[in-house]
Enzyme design. Sequence first.
Site, PDB file in Angstrom:
ATOM      1  N   HIS A 170       0.869  -1.258   0.131  1.00  0.00           N
ATOM      2  CA  HIS A 170       0.095   0.067   0.176  1.00  0.00           C
ATOM      3  C   HIS A 170       0.821   1.195   0.006  1.00  0.00           C
ATOM      4  O   HIS A 170       1.851   1.278   0.710  1.00  0.00           O
ATOM      5  CB  HIS A 170      -0.969   0.026   1.241  1.00  0.00           C
ATOM      6  CG  HIS A 170      -2.038   1.048   1.057  1.00  0.00           C
ATOM      7  ND1 HIS A 170      -1.799   2.375   0.962  1.00  0.00           N
ATOM      8  CD2 HIS A 170      -3.522   0.761   0.833  1.00  0.00           C
ATOM      9  CE1 HIS A 170      -3.052   2.859   1.103  1.00  0.00           C
ATOM     10  NE2 HIS A 170      -3.964   2.050   0.924  1.00  0.00           N
ATOM     11  N   HIS A 183       0.688  -4.856   1.985  1.00  0.00           N
ATOM     12  CA  HIS A 183      -0.630  -4.594   2.296  1.00  0.00           C
ATOM     13  C   HIS A 183      -1.697  -5.860   2.065  1.00  0.00           C
ATOM     14  O   HIS A 183      -2.254  -6.414   2.882  1.00  0.00           O
ATOM     15  CB  HIS A 183      -1.031  -3.610   1.706  1.00  0.00           C
ATOM     16  CG  HIS A 183      -2.548  -3.128   1.948  1.00  0.00           C
ATOM     17  ND1 HIS A 183      -3.170  -2.680   3.170  1.00  0.00           N
ATOM     18  CD2 HIS A 183      -3.675  -2.995   0.843  1.00  0.00           C
ATOM     19  CE1 HIS A 183      -4.271  -2.486   2.975  1.00  0.00           C
ATOM     20  NE2 HIS A 183      -4.591  -2.714   1.833  1.00  0.00           N
ATOM     21  N   ARG A 193      -4.175  -6.264  -6.954  1.00  0.00           N
ATOM     22  CA  ARG A 193      -5.447  -6.280  -6.731  1.00  0.00           C
ATOM     23  C   ARG A 193      -5.987  -4.827  -7.049  1.00  0.00           C
ATOM     24  O   ARG A 193      -5.434  -3.839  -6.383  1.00  0.00           O
ATOM     25  CB  ARG A 193      -5.787  -6.617  -5.397  1.00  0.00           C
ATOM     26  CG  ARG A 193      -7.106  -6.508  -4.839  1.00  0.00           C
ATOM     27  CD  ARG A 193      -7.608  -6.766  -3.436  1.00  0.00           C
ATOM     28  NE  ARG A 193      -6.598  -6.179  -2.545  1.00  0.00           N
ATOM     29  CZ  ARG A 193      -7.013  -5.098  -1.736  1.00  0.00           C
ATOM     30  NH1 ARG A 193      -8.165  -4.515  -1.786  1.00  0.00           N
ATOM     31  NH2 ARG A 193      -6.185  -4.309  -1.144  1.00  0.00           N
TER      32      ARG A 193
END
Length: 523
Positions: free
Chosen positions: A242, A350, A385
């Site tokens: 992240h 993350h 993702r």
Amino acid sequence: MIKADVLVIGSGISGLSYAIKISEKMPEAKIIIVTKADEDESNTKYAQGGLAVVTDLDHDTFQSHIDDTMRAGDGENNLAVVKMVVEEGPKRFKELVDWGTRFDEKDGELMLGREGGHTINRIVHHKDITGAEIERALLETVNNSQNIEMLPYHYVIDLITQHHVPGKELNEDNISCYGAYILDEKSKKIKKITAKITLVATGGAGHVYKNTTNPIIATGDGIAFVARAKGKVSNMQYYQFHPTALYSKIDGMLFLISEALRGDGAKLRTKNGEPFMAKYDEREELASRDIVARAIDNEMKITGDEFVGLDCRKMNKEKFLEHFPNIYQKCLDEGVDPFKDLIPVVPACHYLCGGIETDMDGQSSIQNLFAVGECTNSGLHGANRLASNSLLEGLVFGHNAAVKTIELLDKNQFNFEDLKAIPEWNEEGMKLLDEMVLVSYLRKQLQEMMSDLVSIVRSNERLEMALKKQKEISDAVQELYNYALLSPKLSELRNLVNIAELIIVQSIAMKVNKGAFYNKDLV
Ligand code: SIN
């Protein structure tokens, strides 16, 4: 021996929604959920941004959500899976609301946020604590159901497969799961829980690195014990970092500064206040996470600074406080006023985009073993993702796996005679470790090694070095494992060592950079 129809391992959105669905349709089935900490402790609880779903067909389309997911995943996603998840999303979201989850609305309309990689606002949320709200509602529903038993502080050591049944051959093409050996932390006893169907919903493995946004429980347990049982595990090279965790001098779990802030206009700056994202992508702050995280990593390397800044000073204060009260308070607690100061942020590990391979029903390569959520490679995320697609994945696959489980239980073709022969866990001759220092030392070594050598930017030399170091640590852990009475800490270490090996080996096998995987020698 405890017998269940269904054993659920993990208590986040995937495990809970799956259990609820089966309980609603089969009130006579015995469902046990085991979870290794408090019942609400899960990655789900810490999700801030929200859940990506097409709710407003006047402004959004399924195709647009599909395209955004494929683009973020660098085309490595399974298109049929992406289509299925996006199109089923609205039905599953409605069920979540029916189970009592509250989402922010204004004048009777859902408020929709935006995050990196999305071309339109489509993220439903509950302030900046969406995951905690979902977890609350699902747990309430679980606790009101008559046939779900929740066992907190129960730690799964290993799955039970033919390997444990005396006289049964372990044929790697035809493995079946019969439940799990589970350490009850209160009694310190290892229980044998057998089940017709087992679901693994154990989340991610962020603590294989030094800094992560994941809670301390995220040690890749499910992926590791499925891999040890010879189930298929893939795409482990795609660990998503992240871009914006709150900088801290102390390693471990870092507080997430939601991407939704950038969706609402926050800008990235160097420590000295210089903008830099335009150099990396025309979408600037709203490029997908892999791109933003690598850009920040590069800027930190150029300047030598320990963090970059997130500039919220021009944002509307009233809206900020309404949408992000938790982040605001956390910043103040750390001595940062988001309306006066840059928020110091760093990339942190993350989300794992790979894991246990499953089909569209969440069925793994092992019979009677399903897996859902972050511990899987379902085909949805590809190489990276798309923000806020994970809660959606948990719900949609939780539903599909429940439908398939019910079908299998209805057929009732399980032969449990063999299970009587499964021995209890054998601890004979094992010793209680009189100190844990070796376990914590090896865990730190592993995390340091992964953070230094197998992080956002990798290289051939670093990966080869990482494999050697991993082997040394693995041998030392195996020695401990051979004589020590099992504890969750030792078992987690064994799992993290397995996870590290999977990430390194699958990274070495990559011949081209994709999404979250980047090896500078492949450019
Ligand atoms: C965030 O709020 O930035 C995280 C959301 C996600 O990981 O999907």
